[in-house]
Design an enzyme around this catalytic site. Structure first.
Site, PDB file in Angstrom:
ATOM      1  N   PRO A  46     -12.871 -12.354  10.413  1.00 40.98           N
ATOM      2  CA  PRO A  46     -14.031 -13.247  10.242  1.00 40.98           C
ATOM      3  C   PRO A  46     -13.648 -14.531   9.497  1.00 40.98           C
ATOM      4  O   PRO A  46     -12.930 -14.493   8.500  1.00 40.98           O
ATOM      5  CB  PRO A  46     -15.013 -12.395   9.424  1.00 40.98           C
TER       6      PRO A  46
ATOM      7  N   GLN B 130     -26.294 -18.935   0.568  1.00 39.35           N
ATOM      8  CA  GLN B 130     -26.106 -20.336   0.971  1.00 39.35           C
ATOM      9  C   GLN B 130     -24.723 -20.512   1.622  1.00 39.35           C
ATOM     10  O   GLN B 130     -24.591 -21.112   2.685  1.00 39.35           O
ATOM     11  CB  GLN B 130     -26.212 -21.201  -0.285  1.00 39.35           C
TER      12      GLN B 130
ATOM     13  N   SER C 163     -18.402 -16.236  -5.104  1.00 40.46           N
ATOM     14  CA  SER C 163     -19.649 -16.379  -5.848  1.00 40.46           C
ATOM     15  C   SER C 163     -20.145 -14.999  -6.246  1.00 40.46           C
ATOM     16  O   SER C 163     -19.977 -14.028  -5.502  1.00 40.46           O
ATOM     17  CB  SER C 163     -20.724 -17.093  -5.024  1.00 40.46           C
TER      18      SER C 163
ATOM     19  N   ASP D 132     -12.464 -10.444   0.177  1.00 41.37           N
ATOM     20  CA  ASP D 132     -11.089 -10.714  -0.250  1.00 41.37           C
ATOM     21  C   ASP D 132     -10.937 -10.386  -1.737  1.00 41.37           C
ATOM     22  O   ASP D 132     -11.588 -10.986  -2.589  1.00 41.37           O
ATOM     23  CB  ASP D 132     -10.776 -12.201  -0.037  1.00 41.37           C
TER      24      ASP D 132
ATOM     25  N   GLY E 182     -14.846 -14.406  -1.616  1.00 36.91           N
ATOM     26  CA  GLY E 182     -13.702 -14.401  -2.528  1.00 36.91           C
ATOM     27  C   GLY E 182     -14.088 -13.693  -3.812  1.00 36.91           C
ATOM     28  O   GLY E 182     -15.235 -13.776  -4.254  1.00 36.91           O
TER      29      GLY E 182
ATOM     30  N   LYS F 236      -4.093  -7.452  -2.157  1.00 42.19           N
ATOM     31  CA  LYS F 236      -2.775  -8.110  -2.275  1.00 42.19           C
ATOM     32  C   LYS F 236      -1.830  -7.366  -3.208  1.00 42.19           C
ATOM     33  O   LYS F 236      -2.261  -6.825  -4.243  1.00 42.19           O
ATOM     34  CB  LYS F 236      -2.969  -9.546  -2.790  1.00 42.19           C
TER      35      LYS F 236
ATOM     36  N   HIS G  70       0.951 -11.356  -2.655  1.00 37.74           N
ATOM     37  CA  HIS G  70       0.076 -12.307  -3.363  1.00 37.74           C
ATOM     38  C   HIS G  70       0.799 -13.612  -3.728  1.00 37.74           C
ATOM     39  O   HIS G  70       0.233 -14.692  -3.616  1.00 37.74           O
ATOM     40  CB  HIS G  70      -0.465 -11.639  -4.627  1.00 37.74           C
TER      41      HIS G  70
ATOM     42  N   TYR H   4      -6.759  -9.113  -9.500  1.00 40.16           N
ATOM     43  CA  TYR H   4      -8.094  -9.511  -9.972  1.00 40.16           C
ATOM     44  C   TYR H   4      -8.748  -8.420 -10.832  1.00 40.16           C
ATOM     45  O   TYR H   4      -9.788  -8.669 -11.443  1.00 40.16           O
ATOM     46  CB  TYR H   4      -9.043  -9.835  -8.801  1.00 40.16           C
TER      47      TYR H   4
HETATM   48  P1  A2P Z   1     -20.816 -18.658  -8.955  1.00 41.02           P
HETATM   49  O1  A2P Z   1     -20.018 -17.405  -8.812  1.00 41.02           O
HETATM   50  O2  A2P Z   1     -21.618 -18.687 -10.221  1.00 41.02           O
HETATM   51  O3  A2P Z   1     -21.641 -18.984  -7.733  1.00 41.02           O
HETATM   52  P2  A2P Z   1     -13.937 -21.446  -5.148  1.00 41.02           P
HETATM   53  O4  A2P Z   1     -14.318 -20.447  -4.117  1.00 41.02           O
HETATM   54  O5  A2P Z   1     -13.575 -22.789  -4.622  1.00 41.02           O
HETATM   55  O6  A2P Z   1     -12.879 -20.895  -6.072  1.00 41.02           O
HETATM   56  O7  A2P Z   1     -15.227 -21.710  -6.051  1.00 41.02           O
HETATM   57  C1  A2P Z   1     -15.855 -20.667  -6.753  1.00 41.02           C
HETATM   58  C2  A2P Z   1     -16.715 -21.273  -7.828  1.00 41.02           C
HETATM   59  O8  A2P Z   1     -17.747 -22.085  -7.235  1.00 41.02           O
HETATM   60  C3  A2P Z   1     -17.418 -20.250  -8.697  1.00 41.02           C
HETATM   61  O9  A2P Z   1     -17.427 -20.747 -10.014  1.00 41.02           O
HETATM   62  C4  A2P Z   1     -18.827 -20.208  -8.133  1.00 41.02           C
HETATM   63  O10 A2P Z   1     -19.757 -19.905  -9.124  1.00 41.02           O
HETATM   64  C5  A2P Z   1     -19.029 -21.616  -7.627  1.00 41.02           C
HETATM   65  N1  A2P Z   1     -19.863 -21.675  -6.430  1.00 41.02           N
HETATM   66  C6  A2P Z   1     -19.855 -20.804  -5.394  1.00 41.02           C
HETATM   67  N2  A2P Z   1     -20.714 -21.185  -4.438  1.00 41.02           N
HETATM   68  C7  A2P Z   1     -21.286 -22.324  -4.876  1.00 41.02           C
HETATM   69  C8  A2P Z   1     -22.271 -23.191  -4.325  1.00 41.02           C
HETATM   70  N3  A2P Z   1     -22.813 -22.951  -3.151  1.00 41.02           N
HETATM   71  N4  A2P Z   1     -22.615 -24.290  -5.063  1.00 41.02           N
HETATM   72  C9  A2P Z   1     -22.058 -24.539  -6.260  1.00 41.02           C
HETATM   73  N5  A2P Z   1     -21.124 -23.740  -6.833  1.00 41.02           N
HETATM   74  C10 A2P Z   1     -20.734 -22.651  -6.147  1.00 41.02           C
END
Ligand code: A2P
Length: 330
Positions: free
Chosen positions: A14, A284, A276, A45, A19, A79, A112, A50
């Site tokens: 997919p 979203q 997230s 993932d 993450g 990983k 990894h 982690y």
């Molecule tokens: P949270 O877990 O509070 O949503 P990346 O994948 O580039 O490493 O980014 C992950 C980070 O981006 C996390 O801190 C996450 O916080 C935040 N994040 C994830 N989705 C969104 C979003 N749609 N808008 C703003 N920040 C986001």
């Protein structure tokens, strides 16, 4: 339905996954994984490194228990940690991951990092010299043999413990080293990739070797601040989400900046794994296949590429001394 990429061994992966790096930030990782699966994600993932595989496993189990998703519908990646970077340790660490996840097999097992650490203790992901002092340094294993490790990775497929295998943070030279000897070639290379660091050279090399690319840090990893704060440091990170070009495209499509960044990467044919633990942001980020960026948007976003200068993950800071290892990838 999340679209998928066909890997070189015929498996479907997919294009969007959840993450889980730093998904231990006081939030319930299991709840986040379950929410993602119920929101339509079919790809999770994680990594031994982690230290959240047991929680990820609980989330998968909870989602399966609702009857809305089956194990066979879910693509799970984990990983081999840097402390497992010796051929005789590969199977041990994969079995530890499977036990923690409570799974019989993993869909994708990645190396990894091309760099090995000393295995001082199986639970110590970051074996350190002079911990807590200004001379703190990771204890590296300078004998890392990528070819010998790859042969063991192949063995994991033969044993049925992994459906497919790949690499992460490997540069084109390291990738060629593996593909030159592989009986079972790597199907995926997971690397940092986002609008500021679009990985053009590596993507070209991956294309030549029929290796799919997964982008970590697609939103610019704003959560890395937390990683540094835990060490008593503060850093300034480039803010991709507030970039004016990204904002313009986002206004045009009435989508969030995060959705634009993720759609851009996936339209380039790259798999994304935004992290997230917030249910509304999980939803979203999952809702990116109901709109398309046009060629004008894509060109504007392509022009944000800074090449290597756009790198956000500074491994020499995360793992002090990394650049002294013979398999340092940058
Ligand atoms: P949270 O877990 O509070 O949503 P990346 O994948 O580039 O490493 O980014 C992950 C980070 O981006 C996390 O801190 C996450 O916080 C935040 N994040 C994830 N989705 C969104 C979003 N749609 N808008 C703003 N920040 C986001």
């Amino acid at each position: 339905m999340t679209p998928s990429v066909q890997l070189s061994n015929g498996m479907q992966m997919p294009l969007l996954g959840l993450g889980c790096w730093q998904a231990d930030d006081g939030k319930d990782v299991a709840v986040a994984v379950e929410a993602a699966l119920l929101a339509g994600y079919r790809h999770i993932d994680t990594a031994y490194f982690y230290a959240n595989e047991a929680d990820v496993g609980r989330g998968i189990k909870a989602a399966i228990a609702t009857g809305k998703v089956k194990r066979s519908d879910i693509f799970v990646t984990t990983k081999l940690p840097p402390i497992g970077m010796r051929p005789e340790r590969v199977e041990k660490y994969l079995r530890k991951s499977l036990k923690a996840l409570d799974l019989d097999y993993i869909d994708l097992y990645l190396v990894h990092h091309p760099v090995g650490f000393e295995e001082v203790d199986e639970n110590d992901n970051m074996p350190l010299e002079n911990p807590g002092t200004d001379k703190e340094k990771v204890k590296f294993d300078f004998s890392t043999d990528l070819i010998a490790i790859w042969k063991k990775m192949e063995n994991m497929v033969e044993l049925g413990l992994a459906k497919t295998i790949g690499i992460s943070n490997f540069n084109p030279r390291q990738m060629r080293k593996i593909t030159a000897i592989a009986k079972i070639p790597p199907t995926v290379n997971q690397v940092e990739c986002h609008v500021y660091f679009q990985q053009k050279e590596l993507r070209e090399a991956c294309k030549q070797h029929n290796i799919a690319v997964t982008a970590y840090g697609p939103l610019g990893s704003p959560g890395r601040k937390l990683f540094y704060e835990k060490q008593g440091k503060t850093i300034e990170l480039p803010d991709l989400l507030r970039n004016p070009v990204v904002r313009l495209v986002s206004d045009k499509h009435e989508r969030s900046a995060a959705q634009v960044l993720l759609r851009f990467i996936t339209q380039e044919g790259i798999i994304v794994i935004p992290k997230s633990t917030n249910e509304s942001r999980i939803k979203q980020n999952g809702d990116i296949f109901s709109f398309e960026l046009d060629e004008v948007d894509r060109q504007a976003l392509r022009s944000l590429d800074q090449g290597v200068a756009g790198t956000i993950f500074k491994f020499a800071e995360i793992f002090p001394g990394y650049e002294e290892h013979p398999e340092c990838f940058f």
